[in-house]
Design a protein around this motif. Structure first.
Motif, short mmCIF file in Angstrom:
data_model
loop_
_atom_site.label_atom_id
_atom_site.label_comp_id
_atom_site.label_asym_id
_atom_site.label_seq_id
_atom_site.Cartn_x
_atom_site.Cartn_y
_atom_site.Cartn_z
N UNK A 146 7.87 4.78 4.45
CA UNK A 146 7.53 4.35 5.80
C UNK A 146 8.52 4.84 6.85
N UNK A 147 9.70 5.28 6.43
CA UNK A 147 10.67 5.81 7.39
C UNK A 147 10.48 7.31 7.62
N UNK A 148 9.57 7.92 6.88
CA UNK A 148 9.29 9.36 7.01
C UNK A 148 8.02 9.52 7.82
N UNK A 149 8.20 9.82 9.11
CA UNK A 149 7.05 9.89 10.02
C UNK A 149 6.00 10.88 9.55
N UNK A 155 5.36 11.90 6.52
CA UNK A 155 4.67 11.42 5.31
C UNK A 155 3.62 10.38 5.67
N UNK A 156 3.97 9.47 6.58
CA UNK A 156 3.00 8.46 7.02
C UNK A 156 1.83 9.14 7.72
N UNK A 157 2.15 10.10 8.55
CA UNK A 157 1.10 10.80 9.31
C UNK A 157 0.14 11.52 8.37
N UNK A 158 0.69 12.18 7.35
CA UNK A 158 -0.16 12.90 6.40
C UNK A 158 -1.09 11.93 5.67
N UNK A 159 -0.57 10.78 5.32
CA UNK A 159 -1.41 9.77 4.66
C UNK A 159 -2.53 9.31 5.57
N UNK A 171 0.82 -1.21 0.00
CA UNK A 171 0.00 0.00 0.00
C UNK A 171 0.85 1.26 0.00
N UNK A 172 1.96 1.23 0.73
CA UNK A 172 2.80 2.42 0.85
C UNK A 172 3.48 2.75 -0.48
N UNK A 173 3.82 1.71 -1.25
CA UNK A 173 4.41 1.94 -2.56
C UNK A 173 3.38 2.58 -3.49
N UNK A 174 2.17 2.02 -3.49
CA UNK A 174 1.11 2.56 -4.34
C UNK A 174 0.76 4.00 -3.97
#
Length: 413
Positions: free
Chosen positions: A245-248, A250-254, A237-240
């Protein structure tokens, strides 16, 4: 046993392997444990476990460690609540005074406690198994990443979901269940995150939105809360989504986008974590899983019956597996008879629970209205069931012991 000095090797130094080794040593049987970790506390062992009276606690009693466990356990951690995505409380459970049917303990605390009660040198840390090879007559050679090897008359695979021992008995592999989750933690929660502390309470809080998204948070020791942000998604899912996943941030914004329909208070559980999000996935082995007996090898714990974590059966069954196998090794005439006795009981017990746990996960993360709604369990009744099954188990043990004693005293024995 007729052969009083079998070479027994446990692969995996988690709760299952360490409990098995502890009981074997209590029976005066030599055992060596091999684990790929550099030390008992070399990595984060994960969140909290509830040890059930009818399984995990029985294992600890037989290992002589129930008092050591209770000194660390948190009976108040049995509290549970269920909320919707807006924070509305749907159900709550508070354990009654004296209720110790399923108290909580941090995984790391449990692992250290078990390790501390083994003879020094029992666990060979830094021994990551590369392969196990049959050499004949039930003997197997274990080859480790550091170039060393050893042989054993009985190899006990306690090496978890991606077991290197499992291929000796089965070609089954874990299958992805369609749910990813991100492990997050909140430190010094009562001071730094009081709103989250209030939502979580003393135990667990489960929230889902009926659209395949959920948050599950758990009180751990030392004012730590660990949370699991979970959602239906493909493994990549993260690739799509183009998320590192190491960028906190970026994950949070998603996640803010994915959970935008959740209330602001509930989104704190998703965005206010201390530290990075640790990606994990839900996998399970086919259930029920059985195999034909293979001389000199067997499996315990997740290596044998990996299942969804709903119901908390995994670690409990794993520890009971280890204890029952250790008792069988002591009480049966041969290793083959011991493994047959253990596997027969383990197959019958684990298949039903694995099927139930996997079904519960499917219902909890359903994205369409199921024929039967996923209702939270009646936790008070669940605790009564743990205690009743524990009493029945002990009664069966006592009857088996009486039968063995009568057989030993019979003429011509």
């Amino acid at each position: 046993m007729t052969n009083s000095t079998p070479r027994i090797a446990v692969v995996g130094g988690g709760p299952a392997g360490l409990t098995c080794a502890r009981v074997l040593q209590g029976h005066g049987i030599e055992v060596t444990v091999h684990d790929g970790d550099a030390a008992v506390d070399a990595r984060d062992a994960g969140g909290t476990l509830d040890l059930h009276a009818d399984s995990g606690q029985i294992a600890l009693e037989d290992a002589g460690l129930i008092d050591a466990f209770m000194a660390l356990a948190r009976p108040e951690g049995q509290a549970k609540s269920r909320r919707d995505q807006h924070g509305t409380v749907l159900t709550e459970f508070t354990p009654a005074p004296g209720d110790e049917a399923a108290p909580e303990i941090d995984r790391g605390q449990l692992r250290r406690m078990l390790h501390e009660h083994l003879r020094p040198g029992t666990v060979h840390w830094g021994h990551a198994l590369v392969r196990a090879v049959r050499t004949g007559d039930g003997v197997h050679r274990l080859e480790f990443a550091d170039g060393t090897s050893t042989e054993a008359d009985l190899v006990i695979g306690a090496d978890g979901a991606w077991s290197k021992v499992r291929p000796l008995v089965s070609d089954a592999v874990p299958q992805y269940l369609g749910v990813c989750f991100l492990d997050a933690r909140f430190d010094d929660v009562d001071t730094r995150h009081p709103a989250i502390a209030g939502i979580v309470g003393d135990g667990h809080m489960f929230a889902n939105d009926g659209a395949g998204r959920a948050v599950i948070v758990q009180r751990n020791s030392n004012s730590v809360v660990r949370g699991y942000v979970a959602f239906r998604a493909p493994l990549d899912w993260h690739v799509r989504a183009g998320v590192d996943l190491t960028d906190r941030q970026a994950v949070r914004a998603h996640l803010v986008q994915e959970f935008s329909h959740w209330s602001a208070g509930m989104r704190e559980l998703i965005t206010a974590n201390d530290g990075d999000y640790v990606p994990r996935t839900f996998h399970a082995l086919p259930a029920p899983l059985t195999w034909d007996r293979v001389p000199g090898v067997t499996l315990i714990g997740d290596a044998a019956h990996l299942m969804a974590p709903f119901g908390g059966h995994g670690a409990n069954l794993a520890m009971l597996d280890g204890v029952e196998l250790a008792h069988a090794v002591k009480e049966e005439a041969t290793l083959g008879e011991a493994v047959s006795r253990y596997e027969s009981a383990m197959f019958a017990r684990s298949g039903e629970l694995a099927t139930s746990a996997n079904g519960a996960l499917t219902r909890f993360f359903a994205t369409t209205t199921p024929d039967a709604p996923h209702l939270p369990p009646d936790h008070a009744q669940e605790h009564r069931n743990y205690l009743a099954r524990a009493a029945a188990y002990r009664a069966q043990q006592a009857e088996r012991a009486r039968q063995a004693q009568r057989a030993a005293q019979s003429p011509g024995h």
